[in-house]
Scaffold this motif. Structure first.
Motif, PDB file in Angstrom:
ATOM      1  N   HIS A 358     -21.293 -67.442  25.728  1.00 51.53           N
ATOM      2  CA  HIS A 358     -20.556 -66.202  25.443  1.00 51.53           C
ATOM      3  C   HIS A 358     -19.057 -66.428  25.587  1.00 51.53           C
ATOM      4  N   ASN A 361     -17.793 -68.419  22.709  1.00 51.64           N
ATOM      5  CA  ASN A 361     -17.709 -67.591  21.506  1.00 51.64           C
ATOM      6  C   ASN A 361     -16.461 -66.725  21.526  1.00 51.64           C
ATOM      7  N   ALA A 362     -16.127 -66.249  22.719  1.00 57.23           N
ATOM      8  CA  ALA A 362     -14.990 -65.333  22.839  1.00 57.23           C
ATOM      9  C   ALA A 362     -13.682 -66.002  22.447  1.00 57.23           C
ATOM     10  N   VAL A 363     -13.645 -67.331  22.482  1.00 55.81           N
ATOM     11  CA  VAL A 363     -12.439 -68.028  22.016  1.00 55.81           C
ATOM     12  C   VAL A 363     -12.742 -68.773  20.716  1.00 55.81           C
ATOM     13  N   ALA A 364     -13.842 -68.376  20.062  1.00 51.49           N
ATOM     14  CA  ALA A 364     -14.250 -68.955  18.774  1.00 51.49           C
ATOM     15  C   ALA A 364     -14.332 -70.475  18.835  1.00 51.49           C
ATOM     16  N   ASP A 366     -16.183 -74.211  19.009  1.00 51.92           N
ATOM     17  CA  ASP A 366     -17.285 -74.815  18.264  1.00 51.92           C
ATOM     18  C   ASP A 366     -18.429 -75.058  19.241  1.00 51.92           C
ATOM     19  N   VAL A 367     -19.436 -74.198  19.182  1.00 49.50           N
ATOM     20  CA  VAL A 367     -20.502 -74.307  20.184  1.00 49.50           C
ATOM     21  C   VAL A 367     -21.884 -74.185  19.572  1.00 49.50           C
TER      22      VAL A 367
ATOM     23  N   ARG B  55     -20.176 -72.497  11.420  1.00 51.27           N
ATOM     24  CA  ARG B  55     -20.969 -72.171  12.612  1.00 51.27           C
ATOM     25  C   ARG B  55     -22.117 -71.278  12.168  1.00 51.27           C
ATOM     26  N   GLU B  85     -18.771 -60.463  20.585  1.00 56.93           N
ATOM     27  CA  GLU B  85     -18.133 -61.473  21.436  1.00 56.93           C
ATOM     28  C   GLU B  85     -16.971 -62.184  20.755  1.00 56.93           C
ATOM     29  N   TYR B  86     -17.045 -62.286  19.445  1.00 55.49           N
ATOM     30  CA  TYR B  86     -16.050 -63.097  18.749  1.00 55.49           C
ATOM     31  C   TYR B  86     -14.721 -62.366  18.633  1.00 55.49           C
ATOM     32  N   PRO B  87     -13.623 -63.110  18.739  1.00 59.65           N
ATOM     33  CA  PRO B  87     -12.317 -62.472  18.564  1.00 59.65           C
ATOM     34  C   PRO B  87     -12.100 -62.070  17.105  1.00 59.65           C
ATOM     35  N   ALA B  90     -11.581 -64.523  13.609  1.00 58.50           N
ATOM     36  CA  ALA B  90     -11.899 -65.892  14.043  1.00 58.50           C
ATOM     37  C   ALA B  90     -12.354 -66.732  12.852  1.00 58.50           C
TER      38      ALA B  90
END
Lengths: 408, 216
Positions: A358, A361-364, A366-367, B55, B85-87, B90
């Motif tokens: 999570h 993801n919040a900082v986009a 690569d996961v 992604r 969750e994503y900014p 993005a």
């Protein structure tokens, strides 16, 4: 974290192994130094620890597998767990058993040593050749014992970074590890994002939970309650807190498994007897197994190291370092992450691993995130889980392709 | 799987035709989030052929593991809950292919898509298609067709809409419709029939529709 499966259960081995264990533990460090590689650091400039103490000189014991390619771009750092060590593959010089990740590291395996140069360092505070509470304090010539400074996960990583620099590796292709190893992976990615191409934290968390701290405290109290612990000065006193350390191990070992795994392995089966003895012998196989786990552990592990390393895990809280926001620890990270959890792991459950996802993801970032179905509990990351191996190999392949990696 | 047979693991099977049409809407080198990426076929194609930074989010853990094992960046997640969750911005494109009708809150998903990406690409089965209408009218039963093969009690598709319904939702959300494709037999229809401006006719003859949307 546990011994290789299939170990024979031994009745009453805790008592019998006491003296043997002392000798074995005595020579373990020496042997590890002989059989492995070591490097000295902090002689001129001591390394500043989180606790404010400057440590130096100190030794890092490590192992490497495979060959470094010409541009030094194929290095994978594996970070070991609480009671692991640098001996990933091959025969362990102290236990004589296969290395703890011999299912994963080797020619043609997920961490293919024909392609990658795999490094594993015994953590700071450890007892397999790296400087820890068992090592001699240069000021006194005696074992550090509790005078050894309290170390953190970040300290362990700082020390590893010195070694990676010494090896002339500018950027690690990958950092990976399970459990406490996964904490180091997250710390590497947060502290040195430009030095890590890919990160694979496995069965881990960005902070130690209250429950995990609680289990560690039980283990530490067991050690410290042993009269042979001598306030930590057991080496100077010529003694060893075998009973306390064995109980700590037994407790911890339960947390590495799962109820279904225990049931499958042992159920309520009796140990070499027809009926209950109406006494306190190890009537049940599961008791005998745990006693064996405890007894064999004290032969290779230092009790004070156990205190220090469990403490390092308890103190770990990556979000706290970043103003309470885990995502901030990974802002603008260029690292490619693959987070892996196991469905039956209740020590580092999927939810804890997912919290890391999570935040990424919040900082986009690569996961990738994979939960592997397994009933083996936390220890699943040490076992032969085909889906786990396939995921790891596939992710590394994708990264290697992306990075245009050349192999030796 | 041996770590060496990378190429075998990523065999270039031909891309499903509706996915190929979506792929053509994506600019080269863009940042793409494929929501409900299934086995990763579209994502893999976009990365290889259009050099995107890709992604994926996928509900099925089995699909996720297969995607990661083939080298794709995919997480297990839910379009309904995890897009928040994503900014903002993005990604350049957020893609939702044949998944909208399976979400619990399609409007919210759509709004999240245009928040996290500059463009949203959405495809869905058209419940206004004549076969669906005929099925319901003549047989009085919920339609089971080639493109909607499950019975009502087992279908994951809980929020069906027609092309006209979808356009109405876009208007309600203040979304700009940048491009549309109306598909018959997985082929885009030309002229008026292939355009939403074909109105009732496109809504009658189109089996699926693909929309590219944005919100400034």
């Amino acid at each position: 974290m546990s011994e290789q499966p299939g170990a024979t259960a031994v009745d009453g081995a805790v008592e019998g192994a006491a003296e043997e264990a002392e000798d074995a533990a005595e020579t373990a460090q020496q042997q590890a130094r002989q059989d492995g590689l070591t490097a000295e650091f902090g002689g001129d400039t001591p390394m500043m620890l989180d606790c404010g103490v400057a440590l130096g000189p100190f030794t890092l014991a490590y192992q490497t597998y495979g060959r470094l390619n010409a541009d030094k771009s194929n290095a994978i750092l594996v970070c070991h767990a609480l009671t692991g060590d640098q001996f990933l593959a091959g025969t362990h010089p102290v236990t004589g058993k296969p290395g703890w990740w011999s299912q994963i590291v080797g020619p043609g395996l997920a961490l293919d040593t024909e392609r990658f140069f795999v490094i594993c360092v015994n953590v700071l505070g450890g007892c397999m050749g790296t400087t820890g509470p068992k090592s001699a304090n240069p000021a006194t010539g005696e074992a550090w014992a509790l005078d050894f400074p309290v170390i953190t996960i970040a300290d362990m990583v700082r020390a590893q970074k010195l070694l990676i620099d010494r090896l002339g590796i500018d950027k690690l292709f990958c950092v990976t590890g399970g459990s406490m190893g996964g904490m180091q992976v997250l710390q590497w990615a947060a502290s040195y994002p430009e030095k890590v191409f890919a990160a694979v934290p496995i069965a881990t968390a960005a902070r130690h939970t209250a429950q995990n701290i609680a289990f560690h405290e039980v283990g530490r109290q067991a050690i410290m309650a042993d009269l042979d612990w001598c306030g930590g000065r057991y080496i100077a006193e010529g003694r060893n807190p075998d009973r306390g350390l064995a109980v700590a191990r037994m407790t911890a070992h339960i947390t590495y498994l799962s109820e279904p795994a225990l049931h499958r392995k042992f159920g309520r089966r009796l140990q070499d007897r027809r009926g209950l003895t109406f006494g306190f012998d190890a009537d049940f196989q599961v008791e005998s197994y745990l006693r064996h786990q405890g007894a064999s552990f004290v032969q290779r592990f230092d009790a004070n190291s156990y205190l220090y390393i469990t403490r390092a895990m308890d103190y770990f809280d990556l979000a706290q370092e970043s103003g309470g926001q885990l995502a901030q620890a990974f802002r603008d990270t260029p690292v490619r992450f693959c987070v892996i959890s196991f469905s039956s792991d209740w020590l580092f459950p999927t939810s804890e691993n997912r919290d890391v996802v999570h935040a990424l993801n919040a900082v986009a970032a690569d996961v990738s995130f994979v939960e592997i179905e397994s009933d083996a509990g936390h220890d699943a990351f040490l076992l032969d889980e085909p889906e786990f191996r396939g995921t790891l190999a596939g992710f590394l392949n994708g990264c290697a392709e992306h990075r245009g990696l050349s192999f030796p | 799987m041996s770590p060496l047979d990378t190429s075998a693991a990523r065999s270039a099977a031909p891309l499903r035709s509706d996915l190929a049409l979506i792929a053509r809407m994506v600019d080269r080198g863009a940042r793409v989030l494929d929501i409900g990426c299934s086995d990763g076929a579209l994502l893999d194609h976009l990365i290889r052929e259009r050099e995107v930074v890709g992604r994926g989010i996928e509900l099925s853990q089995r699909n996720v593991n297969a995607c990661v094992a083939r080298g794709l960046s995919v997480i297990q997640g839910d379009a309904d809950t995890d897009l928040v969750e994503y900014p903002a911005r993005a990604f350049d494109y957020a893609i939702l292919s044949l998944t909208l009708q399976a979400t619990r809150d399609p409007r919210r998903v759509l709004e999240q898509m245009v928040r996290i990406a500059r463009h949203a690409i959405v495809s869905f089965p058209n419940f206004g298609h004549w076969q669906v209408r005929l099925h319901l009218t003549l047989r009085g039963r919920m339609p089971v067709t080639d493109s909607l093969p499950e019975a009502w009690y087992e279908t994951p598709n809980i929020h069906f809409c027609t092309i006209r319904d979808f356009i109405a939702l876009c208007e309600a959300c203040g979304l700009e419709i940048e491009e549309t494709l109306v598909l018959r037999n997985d082929r885009p229809q030309k002229g008026l029939l292939g355009s939403i401006w074909g109105g009732p006719l496109a809504n009658l003859l189109g089996e699926k529709a693909i929309f590219r949307l944005r919100k400034d």
